[in-house]
Design an enzyme around this catalytic site. Structure first.
Site, short mmCIF file in Angstrom:
data_model
loop_
_atom_site.label_atom_id
_atom_site.label_comp_id
_atom_site.label_asym_id
_atom_site.label_seq_id
_atom_site.Cartn_x
_atom_site.Cartn_y
_atom_site.Cartn_z
N GLY A 1 15.64 16.21 -79.60
CA GLY A 1 15.49 16.74 -77.97
C GLY A 1 14.86 15.61 -77.13
O GLY A 1 14.28 14.97 -77.54
N CYS A 2 15.44 15.80 -76.02
CA CYS A 2 14.85 14.79 -74.90
C CYS A 2 13.23 14.83 -74.85
O CYS A 2 12.76 13.86 -74.99
CB CYS A 2 15.60 14.71 -73.57
SG CYS A 2 15.30 16.59 -72.84
N HIS A 3 12.82 15.90 -74.56
CA HIS A 3 11.44 15.84 -74.45
C HIS A 3 10.52 15.61 -76.08
O HIS A 3 9.61 14.87 -75.75
CB HIS A 3 10.98 17.40 -74.19
CG HIS A 3 11.41 17.91 -72.75
ND1 HIS A 3 11.03 17.46 -71.59
CD2 HIS A 3 12.25 18.95 -72.67
CE1 HIS A 3 11.80 18.22 -70.74
NE2 HIS A 3 12.43 19.02 -71.39
N ALA A 4 11.23 16.07 -76.88
CA ALA A 4 10.39 15.75 -78.37
C ALA A 4 10.62 14.34 -78.59
O ALA A 4 9.89 13.72 -79.40
CB ALA A 4 11.31 16.44 -79.28
N TYR B 1 11.79 7.29 -70.15
CA TYR B 1 13.02 6.99 -70.74
C TYR B 1 14.12 7.86 -69.86
O TYR B 1 13.68 8.65 -69.08
CB TYR B 1 13.17 7.21 -72.19
CG TYR B 1 12.54 8.61 -72.69
CD1 TYR B 1 13.34 9.63 -73.00
CD2 TYR B 1 11.30 8.59 -72.73
CE1 TYR B 1 12.92 10.67 -73.51
CE2 TYR B 1 10.66 9.90 -73.21
CZ TYR B 1 11.52 10.93 -73.77
OH TYR B 1 11.20 12.13 -74.04
#
Length: 317
Positions: A114-117, A288
């Protein structure tokens, strides 16, 4: 040799971005489904089983359905949804973790983080491995992300000026306030933490770019580590990586009159880690593109590894 690739969920934000990455590839043949057959299980099954690589860019339930439709050992599956990220039968697609590349290269089923992960795990895991951060540390973190992370419907909402004005979308919005964000299970599993972090995501009125911020207090770290110590550990861990970069400790040159610029990695597969701090206060920020290294770019990076190609093919550093 051309590899056959099918994007199941080709109309979504992640799927469209994957098409962009593959559009100039002479080694890839993209298989497409007629728009009116996207929900036709037989039509999807035919393409799923004809492909060398399948990208699943679907909601969780639909992704699970697609996996059941794959009936051969040739097709390699790269999942971009939350489904399967904590499933032990799937390889976690974060190549920059130690020993993870070899697992990805030999995998038949890979889940893109996931993006946050992504930023969270790449920050926390090296510190735990180095003994700088204890697994039971009560981690708090927050991220600020562009509205593209909300998917196609979220993009349409923010980019409709009348609707955005009516809903007052011009200001940042905290969400997942019950502290149950869907990325938390993978954040715990792959970071090495023993307990869930207290995570607050924030979406804001700009298209893309993500900054994950993790504050630490050195006086409760096992080695009373300083910001400088942490910077050295992270720099060593990622020194040979082409897409993950630990920025210089004295980072004023990368700020805008002291302000952090979230979108500097947009349209790349690059992730940059900054370490700030003084006395016993430390703040680690990774930035990012939530559509790049946080989603589609990472998916293509994993595809390149599975196919035995240079992992940076078609990706911008």
């Amino acid at each position: 040799m051309k590899y056959k690739v099918f994007v199941d969920g080709q109309e979504g934000t992640t799927g469209l971005k994957i098409f962009d990455y593959l559009s100039d590839r002479s080694d890839i043949e993209v298989l497409r489904i007629d728009p009116d057959k996207r929900k036709d299980a037989n039509a999807r099954s035919e393409l799923l089983n004809a492909a060398d690589i399948v990208f699943l860019c679907l909601p969780d339930a639909a992704a699970k359905e697609s996996v059941e439709l794959v009936r051969n050992e040739k097709t390699k599956i790269i999942n971009t949804s939350t489904a399967f990220r904590t499933d032990k039968d799937w390889v976690y697609g974060l190549p920059e973790l130690k020993q993870q590349r070899e697992l990805i290269r030999s995998a038949t089923k890979v889940s893109v983080p996931g993006c946050h992960a992504t930023g969270f795990i790449l920050t926390i895991k090296p510190l735990i491995e180095a003994g700088i951060l204890q697994p039971e540390y009560p981690v708090t973190c927050y991220s600020v992300t562009g509205y593209s992370g909300a998917g196609k419907s979220g993009i349409e909402e923010y980019e409709n000026s009348a609707l955005a004005a009516a809903r007052k979308l011009n200001v940042p919005r905290h969400y997942a306030l019950q502290l149950n964000h869907k990325h938390i299970p993978e954040m715990v599993m792959y970071s090495g933490l023993l307990h869930e972090p207290l995570f607050t995501p924030i979406k804001a009125n700009y298209a893309q770019g993500l900054a994950m911020s993790i504050p630490l207090i050195s006086r409760i770290l096992p080695k009373n580590s300083t910001a400088k110590n942490i910077h050295e550990v992270l720099s060593t861990y990622f020194e040979s990586e082409r897409f993950v970069h630990v920025m210089p400790y004295e980072s004023e040159a990368y700020l805008d009159e002291g302000d952090f610029l979230i979108s500097e990695c947009n349209n790349t597969n690059r992730l940059e880690i900054f370490v700030f701090g003084q006395k016993d206060k430390i703040n680690i920020i990774s930035r990012y593109d939530n559509l790049g290294k946080g989603a589609s770019g990472a998916a293509v990076q994993n595809m390149n590894l599975i196919l035995g190609l240079d992992e940076g093919t078609s990706l911008q550093k």
